[in-house]
Write a protein that holds these residues in place. Structure first.
Motif, PDB file in Angstrom:
ATOM      1  N   THR A  36       0.836  -1.213   0.000  1.00 26.08           N
ATOM      2  CA  THR A  36       0.000   0.000   0.000  1.00 26.08           C
ATOM      3  C   THR A  36       0.867   1.258   0.000  1.00 26.08           C
ATOM      4  O   THR A  36       0.399   2.335   0.350  1.00 26.08           O
ATOM      5  N   ASP A  37       2.119   1.088  -0.401  1.00 25.25           N
ATOM      6  CA  ASP A  37       3.055   2.213  -0.441  1.00 25.25           C
ATOM      7  C   ASP A  37       2.867   2.982  -1.754  1.00 25.25           C
ATOM      8  O   ASP A  37       3.704   2.933  -2.657  1.00 25.25           O
ATOM      9  N   ASN A  38       1.750   3.657  -1.864  1.00 17.57           N
ATOM     10  CA  ASN A  38       1.434   4.468  -3.037  1.00 17.57           C
ATOM     11  C   ASN A  38       0.510   5.605  -2.624  1.00 17.57           C
ATOM     12  O   ASN A  38       0.068   5.672  -1.461  1.00 17.57           O
ATOM     13  N   ILE A  39       0.209   6.491  -3.537  1.00 18.13           N
ATOM     14  CA  ILE A  39      -0.569   7.678  -3.206  1.00 18.13           C
ATOM     15  C   ILE A  39      -1.967   7.343  -2.712  1.00 18.13           C
ATOM     16  O   ILE A  39      -2.553   8.060  -1.899  1.00 18.13           O
ATOM     17  N   PHE A  40      -2.531   6.204  -3.158  1.00 21.01           N
ATOM     18  CA  PHE A  40      -3.876   5.812  -2.740  1.00 21.01           C
ATOM     19  C   PHE A  40      -3.876   5.013  -1.433  1.00 21.01           C
ATOM     20  O   PHE A  40      -4.931   4.736  -0.876  1.00 21.01           O
ATOM     21  N   CYS A  41      -2.690   4.609  -0.957  1.00 19.25           N
ATOM     22  CA  CYS A  41      -2.565   3.806   0.267  1.00 19.25           C
ATOM     23  C   CYS A  41      -3.413   2.543   0.180  1.00 19.25           C
ATOM     24  O   CYS A  41      -4.104   2.154   1.142  1.00 19.25           O
ATOM     25  N   SER A  42      -3.369   1.893  -0.976  1.00 16.05           N
ATOM     26  CA  SER A  42      -4.177   0.694  -1.184  1.00 16.05           C
ATOM     27  C   SER A  42      -3.515  -0.206  -2.218  1.00 16.05           C
ATOM     28  O   SER A  42      -2.615   0.217  -2.953  1.00 16.05           O
ATOM     29  N   SER A  43      -3.988  -1.455  -2.264  1.00 22.24           N
ATOM     30  CA  SER A  43      -3.530  -2.383  -3.290  1.00 22.24           C
ATOM     31  C   SER A  43      -4.693  -3.266  -3.694  1.00 22.24           C
ATOM     32  O   SER A  43      -5.588  -3.550  -2.895  1.00 22.24           O
ATOM     33  N   MET A  44      -4.679  -3.704  -4.952  1.00 22.20           N
ATOM     34  CA  MET A  44      -5.692  -4.626  -5.452  1.00 22.20           C
ATOM     35  C   MET A  44      -4.994  -5.640  -6.340  1.00 22.20           C
ATOM     36  O   MET A  44      -4.380  -5.276  -7.351  1.00 22.20           O
ATOM     37  N   ASN A  45      -5.056  -6.900  -5.953  1.00 19.77           N
ATOM     38  CA  ASN A  45      -4.407  -7.969  -6.699  1.00 19.77           C
ATOM     39  C   ASN A  45      -5.472  -8.891  -7.263  1.00 19.77           C
ATOM     40  O   ASN A  45      -6.213  -9.526  -6.506  1.00 19.77           O
ATOM     41  N   ILE A  46      -5.589  -8.958  -8.589  1.00 16.19           N
ATOM     42  CA  ILE A  46      -6.555  -9.828  -9.247  1.00 16.19           C
ATOM     43  C   ILE A  46      -5.822 -11.038  -9.813  1.00 16.19           C
ATOM     44  O   ILE A  46      -4.834 -10.894 -10.533  1.00 16.19           O
TER      45      ILE A  46
END
Length: 218
Positions: A62-72
């Protein structure tokens, strides 16, 4: 004559079903022919491992500007999904993080929250917004092809798992279709706008249209 024609029409309109119990995919890097899907492994080489994956066992970064991750995870990474019309995913969102508005052109998405509290919503083709506050144990569904978002409004990190009714859901990005400049200021404007929509409990937001999605920043 009529019976023959009727039979042929029914055959043409019938859904295509699997002709065998399963069809684990050949890894795409080894693919030598290109079809609408992925070719099957040799039945003699199918093992139980083809039907198991650990791709979603760990939280994404989540180390990005959105503070999130999505793995499909699709049949490309999980061979046993091939021809079953399914993909799976995992989302991790830090406190106050966001999975920005996006859509899947080929799939409906159903999410199951395992940790945290989220505000989720989607916009239909009549420009109505449907949003809800959900928490661990809740399930929410995003219809196929509609823009949707997921916002962490709780006081801890959140995790959810997704199921898609396509082995290749596709992804249309809201930020790619609008003048989003990937700055903290723009992100905060976006989150404030989504929060205001959620707080109002409105179901008819005329400015949130596919052709004018940039109005969400106003």
């Amino acid at each position: 004559m009529f019976l023959v024609v009727f039979t042929r029409i029914k055959t043409c309109l019938a859904d295509c079903e699997n002709l065998q119990d399963s069809c684990p995919a050949v890894p795409p890097k080894k693919q030598t022919i290109f079809i609408n899907g992925l070719p099957c492994k040799n039945p003699g080489n199918i093992t139980a491992q083809d039907f198991k994956t650990s791709e979603l066992s760990e939280a994404g970064s989540t180390d990005n500007i959105f503070c999130s991750s999505m793995n499909i995870v699709s049949a490309s990474e999980f061979p046993g999904l091939n021809t079953l019309g399914l993909s799976i995913g995992r989302g991790d969102i830090d406190e106050d993080g966001l999975i920005a508005p996006h859509y899947h052109p080929r799939a409906t998405e159903m999410i199951f929250v395992t940790k945290g509290e989220l505000v989720v919503g989607f916009v239909d083709t009549k420009n109505q917004i449907f949003q809800k506050f959900i928490c661990a144990g809740d399930v929410f569904v995003f219809p196929k092809g509609l823009f949707h978002f997921i916002l962490n409004r709780g006081f801890e990190d959140a995790t959810f798992f997704s199921v898609f009714n396509s082995q290749n859901p596709g992804l249309g990005s809201f930020t790619a279709a609008t003048p989003f400049d990937n700055t903290v200021e723009s992100l905060e404007k976006l989150k404030r706008r989504l929060i205001s929509l959620s707080a109002s409990e409105t179901h008819n937001f005329k400015d949130l249209t596919l052709s004018g999605m940039e109005n969400i920043y106003i």
